[in-house]
Design a protein around this motif. Sequence first.
Motif, short mmCIF file in Angstrom:
data_model
loop_
_atom_site.label_atom_id
_atom_site.label_comp_id
_atom_site.label_asym_id
_atom_site.label_seq_id
_atom_site.Cartn_x
_atom_site.Cartn_y
_atom_site.Cartn_z
N PHE A 143 0.76 -1.27 -0.28
CA PHE A 143 0.00 0.04 -0.03
C PHE A 143 0.99 1.19 0.10
N GLN A 144 0.49 2.12 -0.84
CA GLN A 144 1.43 3.36 -0.91
C GLN A 144 0.29 4.40 -1.13
N PHE A 145 0.68 5.67 -0.71
CA PHE A 145 -0.06 6.77 -0.94
C PHE A 145 0.74 7.88 -1.29
N GLY A 146 0.61 8.26 -2.58
CA GLY A 146 1.62 9.14 -3.09
C GLY A 146 2.75 8.62 -3.34
N SER A 147 3.84 9.17 -2.79
CA SER A 147 5.13 8.65 -2.95
C SER A 147 5.61 8.01 -1.69
N ASP A 148 4.64 7.95 -0.62
CA ASP A 148 4.86 7.29 0.66
C ASP A 148 4.72 6.01 0.73
N PHE A 149 5.31 5.02 1.08
CA PHE A 149 5.14 3.44 1.13
C PHE A 149 4.77 3.29 2.41
N PHE A 150 3.75 2.61 2.74
CA PHE A 150 3.25 2.13 4.16
C PHE A 150 3.30 0.61 4.55
N LEU A 151 3.12 0.07 3.68
CA LEU A 151 2.85 -1.42 3.80
C LEU A 151 3.49 -2.58 2.65
N GLN A 152 4.05 -3.53 3.31
CA GLN A 152 4.26 -4.66 2.18
C GLN A 152 4.17 -5.90 2.87
N ILE A 153 3.13 -6.80 2.53
CA ILE A 153 2.93 -7.91 3.07
C ILE A 153 3.05 -9.09 2.10
N ASP A 154 3.79 -10.10 2.04
CA ASP A 154 3.93 -11.18 1.13
C ASP A 154 2.69 -11.88 1.16
N HIS A 155 2.70 -12.91 2.21
CA HIS A 155 1.65 -13.94 2.61
C HIS A 155 0.93 -13.71 3.87
N PHE A 156 -0.26 -13.64 3.98
CA PHE A 156 -1.06 -13.94 5.49
C PHE A 156 -2.19 -14.63 4.85
N GLN A 157 -2.71 -15.39 5.85
CA GLN A 157 -3.98 -16.00 6.11
C GLN A 157 -4.64 -16.30 7.37
N LEU A 158 -5.65 -16.46 7.30
CA LEU A 158 -6.61 -16.74 8.58
C LEU A 158 -7.50 -17.87 8.48
N ALA A 159 -7.75 -18.67 9.15
CA ALA A 159 -8.79 -19.73 9.03
C ALA A 159 -9.84 -19.41 10.05
N ALA A 160 -11.18 -19.95 9.60
CA ALA A 160 -12.15 -19.77 10.54
C ALA A 160 -12.11 -20.23 11.90
N GLY A 161 -12.40 -19.39 12.61
CA GLY A 161 -12.18 -19.75 14.34
C GLY A 161 -10.85 -19.29 14.94
N GLU A 162 -9.95 -18.72 13.93
CA GLU A 162 -8.67 -18.47 14.36
C GLU A 162 -8.56 -16.95 15.02
N VAL A 163 -7.76 -16.95 16.15
CA VAL A 163 -8.07 -15.58 16.74
C VAL A 163 -6.50 -15.14 16.54
N LEU A 164 -6.02 -14.11 15.97
CA LEU A 164 -4.60 -13.66 15.66
C LEU A 164 -4.52 -12.62 16.35
N GLY A 165 -3.45 -12.53 17.16
CA GLY A 165 -2.98 -11.08 17.78
C GLY A 165 -1.99 -10.31 16.92
N LEU A 166 -2.06 -9.16 16.61
CA LEU A 166 -1.09 -8.35 15.74
C LEU A 166 -0.53 -7.51 16.48
N LEU A 167 0.78 -7.59 16.86
CA LEU A 167 1.41 -6.74 17.74
C LEU A 167 2.42 -5.82 16.69
N GLY A 168 2.82 -4.79 17.37
CA GLY A 168 3.82 -3.79 16.68
C GLY A 168 3.87 -2.51 17.25
N PRO A 169 4.70 -1.72 16.93
CA PRO A 169 5.01 -0.45 17.65
C PRO A 169 4.17 0.54 16.69
N ASN A 170 4.04 1.87 17.31
CA ASN A 170 3.25 2.85 16.86
C ASN A 170 3.81 3.09 15.18
N GLY A 171 2.96 3.07 14.13
CA GLY A 171 3.64 3.22 12.82
C GLY A 171 4.11 2.19 12.13
#
Lengths: 401, 235, 334
Positions: A19-47
Motif C-alpha cells: 500500500f502506497q499513498f503518493g510517494s509514501d510507502f506504508f505496507l508490504q506483506i507477502d503472505h498472510f492467511q487466517l482460518a475460521a475460528g482462529e484468533v490472531l493477535g497483531l503486535l507492533g509499535p506505533n507506525g
Amino acid sequence: MFMEIEHSPQVIAVNQISFQFGSDFFLQIDHFQLAAGEVLGLLGPNGAGKSTFLRILGLLLKPSKGQVTLSDQPVNYGHRGLAQRRQVTTVFQKPILLDTSVQTNVTTGLKFRGIGRRQRNRMADHWLDLFGITHLAKRTARQLSGGETRRVALARAMVLEPRLLLLDEPFNDLDRESRQELQTQLRNVLKQVQTAVILVTHDLYESLGLVDRLGVMLHGKLVQQGSVAGVLDHPCNPQVASVVGMTNVWPAHITQKGSGKTCLHSGAITLNDPNLPGSTSSTLKIGIRPEKILLKPDSSASKTLPNQDDQHSSSKRYVSLQGKIIAWEPATPLVRIQVQLNDNYTSGQPCQTLNVLDFPERSHLNKLEAGSLVEVQIATKDIHIMPDFRHPERVSQNPID
Amino acid sequence: MQPIRDGFWEVLQLIKNGDPELYQATFLTLLTSGSAILLACIIGVPSGILLGLSRFPGRKLLVTLINTGMGFPPVLVGLFVFLLLYRDGPLGNLKWLYTPAAMVTAQVIIAVPLVIGVTLAAIGSLERDWFLQVRSLGASYGQTLLLLLKETRLGLAAAMMAGLGRILAEVGAVMMVGGNLKGETRVLTTSILMWVQRGDYELAIALGIFLLGIAFIANLCLTLVQQRAKERRTG
Amino acid sequence: MFQIRCLPNWLLLLVFSLMLGCSQNTSEPTDNSTYSNSTPSESTSSIPKQPGTSNSPSVSATSESEASDKPESDKVNITLSTTTSFFNTGLAEILAEQFEKETGIHVRILAKGTGAALREGQEGRADVLVVHAPPAEQKLIDAGFAIERTTFMHNTFVVVGPEDDPAAIAQSDDVLDAFRKIAESESGFVSRGDDSGTHKKERSIWEATSTDPSGDWYQETGQGMGASLQVADQTNSYCLSDIGTYLAYLAEDRIQLKNHCDRGDALYNPYSVMLVNPEKFDADRIHVGEARQFAEYLTRSDIQKQIGEFKRELFGQSLFTPDLLSDEQSTGSE
C-alpha cells in the motif's frame, strides 16, 4: 443465526500486497492467511502499519498492489463487493456510535442487510445480554461511558455474525477493572462462534488470553507470525524480541574451543555447543524472557559455583548465575525484579542487569527483596539466539497509526 | 411610537375583517417563499453534501465563494435576475419578469449559498472516520446517504431555517423582479415598502407585525422539531 | 510563485476588515423615497440602461427616517417635501442649489409619493410642499396645516403605450375616449396604484368614463412613475405618465413606449407650492420665513422663465410650463 453458508475454512488471505499513498510507502506483506475460528493477535509499535493492514483486511482500503481473497474469492472494492464487505466487520480504535439509542445502534448493521424488525431486535437483545449491557438498550449513545461505548461497539459488530472480525485496540482507554471484565466477556463470546478474529493491541499480555496466533509487524512488514509460544519464545530478531516482551537482550559472540567445540559468550552467560541459527556469519544476540528466569535465595555456601552451564538437574540443562536484586516493584499480577549479575569481567562493560517477572507469592516465599543476594537459574533452552538484524525503516510514517 | 401602537391595533382589525389585500399578500408570500426554500434545499443540500465529502483542487476557492455568496447583497441578485429575464435579456422569452416565477428565482439564488454553507458545516461536524465506520457496518451507498441525512438532520433543519429567514425578509430583489403587482406579485415585504412610501406607516407596521408572526410560526415549527430531536439524543 | 499561505495572519485579518467595511455600503435601499429612477442627466450609466434600480441621488435628498428639524449651527435649513415626479426631472435640485447660492438657505429635499409628501407637512417635518394633487392640497389647507398655496407651473399627463398601439388610441378624440378604448379592448394597462397625484388623476379619468377598471389586463404596481413605466414597457401595456418622467426614460432608452395621446383637459397637471402652517406646531419648528422666501423664489419671473426652458434642448420640448409669466414674457411652449 441467519444464513448458514458453506464457507471454505480459509477466511481471508492476502498475497503480495502493498500500500502506497503518493510517494509514501506504508505496507508490504507477502503472505498472510487466517482460518475460521482462529484468533490472531497483531503486535507492533506505533507506525508499524497495523491499522493500515487492518483497513485492508477489513476490505475498507484497496491495496495499491496485490490481491486479497475472501473465502477464496477475489475481493471487489466497488459496490458489487457489498456482499463481501458484509462478511467482514471492524471495530475501530475510537468506535463511532450513531447519534441514537443503543438498541438502534446495534440493529443498524442488520437493517442494512435487510433483516426484519422482530428478528433484528431478537438478535440485538441476545448480544446485548452477552456483553452485559441489556440495561442500556434504550439509552442514547451520547450518555455512555468509555467502557459502555466499547461494549456497544462490540455488540454491534458481533450481532452481524461476520466471518472475520477485526478489533483495533479494543481495550484502550479502559480502566483495569473494565478491561478485565471485557476481556472475559470477549473470551466467552469468541468461544461460541466460528468467527476469525484479528486483534490489534499494544498490550501483549492482555491479548494472550484471547489469541491462538501472533503476528508481529515492523516498518510496514509482517516480520513474524506463528503460534503464541513460537513467537514469544523465538522472536526472529532483537526488534521483534522487544515487541514480544523479551526484555533481556544482549550481544553475543562465538569462540572456538581447542577441541573444535563452539562456545557462545554474552556477558556473564556462557553456552557450550549452542544451537546456532542458520547464518553464523551475522552478528548474534541472545534473548531471555523475563518470565523464564528463576530466582532462588543465594545458598551462600556455594559462592564458588562456576557461572557455567552443565549443571544437570533431572535431565534439564541450566545456566546458574549469581547476582543481587537492585529493584523490586509490583507489576500486577506479577512483580518486576531487576537483578544485577556478578561479573568476573574487568573488560569495562557494565554489569548485566536481568529483568525478571516473577510471581509475588514465590518472591515472598523466598523472602526476596531489594538487596537480596540471589541465585539465578535459566534453562538453556530458554536462552534464545537470534541474528542481530535490523529492519530498514520506511520512508515515512503511516498517518493512520 | 404612536404609529407602532396604531399598527398593533390595525393588524387585529385587518385580521378580523378578513382584509383581502392582507390575505392576498400573505398567500403570495407563503407561495413564493415556500417554493423558494424547497427549491433552495433541493439544490443546496445535495450540493453541500457533495462539497463536504469531496476533496479536489480548488475546493477551498469554491467554499470561499459560497461563504461570500451567503452575505451577498440581495439587490445585486435582484438586478442580475432582472437583467436575465428582461425582454431583451438571455432568458427574456420566458416572460417571467413581474411574475411570481421571477421572484422565486431571485429568492432561490439568494438562499442557495446559505443552505450550502450551513449544510457544509453540518457535514463537517461529523467525525473524521464516520464514513469508514458506516461502511464497515456494511452499508450500501444509498443506505449511507440516508443515514447521513439522519445523522445531520439537526444541521439540515438549521440550514432550512436560515434560508427561510433570508427569503421571508427579502424585499429589494423581490420588488425589482416582481414589480409589486397587486394580486400577482405583491407580497408582504413589498407591501410594507409601498405603504411606507405612500405615507401610511400604521398599515406598514400592521403588515410588518403580520409578517413577523408568520416568520415566528415557521421558525417555531422547525425549532420544535429540532428540540424534539435533541431531546431524543440526550433524554 | 506567490503563495497565499506565506502571508502573515495580521495582514489577512486587515484585508478582511477592510473588505467588510466596504461591503456594508451595499446593503438594502432604506431610502424608500428615491425608489424610482434618479435624474437621467445626473446618473452615470455604469448600470445598464434598462433596469429599474435606484441610484441614491446626489446633493441634498435624504432618507425619510431621520428627518431632523434642528438646523445646523450656523446655516438655516428648510425642508422641501415634494413628489417624485417633480424631483425626478431634476428641476427640484437645480432650483434648490441656485436658491442656496443666492440666499445661503440650504434646502433639504424629501421626495416621496404625494400622500407621504403631504404627510410630512402635516406632521411638521417639512417647511414647504410642492405637489400636484389639487384635491389633496385643498384638504390639507382646509385642515389648516398648509397655507399660501400658489400654482406656479404645470404640464400634461400623457397616455403612453406599446408601439403597435393594440387599442388604437392614437386616433381617439381625447383621453377619455382613449381610456374607453383601452377598457373595451382589455389591452394591458399599468397603474401606479399608490394614491399619488398621478394615480388620483388616473382614477378621476376612469370615473369620468364611468368605467371601473378591473381584471387581468389592469395591473397596479404600488410604486413610483419610473418603476411603473418599466413594468408597462416590459409587459407591453398602456400607462398614464407625467411627461417629465416619460421623456426622461425615453431619452435614456429605458423604455420603448410611445406617446399615443396627450389631448384632453383631464390631462392638465398643475404643480403648486404651499407653506406649512407654523401655528400648528411648536414655535420655531417651522422656518416659515425662509420657506416663504423659497416659494416666492419659485414665482420670480427669471425662475419662471428658467422653468419654461427646462430641458427643452434635450427633449425638443420643455418639461414644464410656467404659470406666472406675464403674457409678453411667456414663450408659449407646450
